[in-house]
Design an enzyme around this catalytic site. Structure first.
Site, PDB file in Angstrom:
ATOM      1  N   HIS A  70       0.818  -1.219   0.000  1.00  0.00           N
ATOM      2  CA  HIS A  70       0.000   0.000   0.000  1.00  0.00           C
ATOM      3  C   HIS A  70       0.850   1.268   0.000  1.00  0.00           C
ATOM      4  CE1 HIS A  70      -3.885  -1.933   0.339  1.00  0.00           C
ATOM      5  NE2 HIS A  70      -3.455  -2.669   1.352  1.00  0.00           N
ATOM      6  N   HIS A 153       7.411  -8.247   3.847  1.00  0.00           N
ATOM      7  CA  HIS A 153       5.984  -7.973   3.773  1.00  0.00           C
ATOM      8  C   HIS A 153       5.338  -8.987   2.829  1.00  0.00           C
ATOM      9  CE1 HIS A 153       2.829  -5.081   4.754  1.00  0.00           C
ATOM     10  NE2 HIS A 153       2.360  -5.244   3.534  1.00  0.00           N
ATOM     11  N   HIS A 178       2.243  -7.778   7.121  1.00  0.00           N
ATOM     12  CA  HIS A 178       1.202  -7.783   6.100  1.00  0.00           C
ATOM     13  C   HIS A 178      -0.090  -8.474   6.504  1.00  0.00           C
ATOM     14  CE1 HIS A 178      -0.807  -7.610   2.225  1.00  0.00           C
ATOM     15  NE2 HIS A 178      -0.935  -8.920   2.212  1.00  0.00           N
ATOM     16  N   HIS A 180      -1.501  -8.878   9.434  1.00  0.00           N
ATOM     17  CA  HIS A 180      -2.163  -8.218  10.566  1.00  0.00           C
ATOM     18  C   HIS A 180      -2.566  -9.194  11.669  1.00  0.00           C
ATOM     19  CE1 HIS A 180      -3.444  -4.313   8.238  1.00  0.00           C
ATOM     20  NE2 HIS A 180      -2.255  -4.775   7.850  1.00  0.00           N
TER      21      HIS A 180
END
Length: 261
Positions: A70, A153, A178, A180
């Site tokens: 992102h 990530h 990444h 979470h």
């Protein structure tokens, strides 16, 4: 002599930034942290980063911000990432991408540390090979310091574990981001590399990986587009503390942190 590093899982929106502000200063003081790193790719409204948000994290005690898929979600990042050396994006973006995928840093105690960021390729955007990019960057960072940290990530657990073993004994730590969701597999690999598959998330606790639950559930049920928003309420703070031998550059210990408020 050892250096103690705090690596923080994906910071999501305003609740994540509040968690950083309310946890990092105390941890730095009480745990005698020498360097603080946070993944900030979701820090601005759940997607991307801005100068204002980056400055908020820096003011709270974060010294280096790593990114992920992102990274480009906020337009102003294109004017930010080339100028701000404390923000690094995945190094395996193709040549010509703005910003840098690694950095050379010096702690307030004068200890030199190299940090790099890579993106996985399984269930992720098409990128250059992260394993070959790691081979390319490690000699560059070793010229600066034998203390080298990687934020990898990635989506696939297998790819992140493979990277941990691939770099075992060559870097100080491989920490995944990444998903979470913090994993309970933190350990120091036999070669001296601290490893965890995913640092987890620093953001809303009562959420689906940081966003309001209802639209996500509706999308799964209906398969129709829904607008996602960062959730509110209680937060979680996920991170690890890594102790690294300054002479060898190898990790001595890794401790997982889960704080809730």
């Amino acid at each position: 002599m050892e250096i103690r590093v705090l690596m923080i899982g994906d910071v999501v929106g305003r609740p994540g930034r509040r968690a950083v502000l309310e946890n990092v200063p105390g941890l730095v003081r009480d745990e005698r942290i020498n360097l603080t790193i946070a993944n900030g790719e979701n820090a601005a409204g759940g997607n991307g980063i801005t100068r204002e948000v980056a400055n908020e994290l820096f003011a709270a005690g974060v010294e280096v911000i790593t990114m992920g898929n992102h990274v480009w979600d906020k337009k102003e990042v294109f004017n930010l990432i080339d100028k701000e050396e404390r923000i690094i994006r995945p190094a395996n973006y193709p040549p010509g991408a703005p910003g840098a995928g690694f950095g050379r840093y010096t702690t307030k105690e004068g200890v030199k540390v190299g940090i790099f960021n890579l993106s996985g390729r399984v269930f992720m955007p098409n990128m250059d090979c992260p394993f070959r990019k790691a081979d390319e960057l490690i000699p560059v960072l070793l010229a600066w310091s034998n203390i080298i940290l990687l934020d990898f990530h990635g989506e696939a657990t297998s790819e992140k574990i493979a990277m941990g073993y691939y770099l075992e004994g060559r870097v100080s730590a491989v920490c995944g981001t990444h998903t979470h969701v913090q994993t309970a597999d933190e350990r120091v690999l036999p070669g001296g590399t601290a490893y965890i598959t995913d640092l987890g998330m620093t953001g809303p606790l009562d959420s689906i990986i940081g966003v309001k639950k209802e639209p996500v559930v509706e999308k799964f049920i209906t398969q129709m587009p829904r607008k996602f928003e960062v959730a509110a309420g209680l937060y979680q703070f996920n991170a690890v503390i890594i102790d690294i031998d300054m002479q060898t550059g190898m990790a001595k210990n890794i401790k997982r942190i889960q704080n809730y408020e």
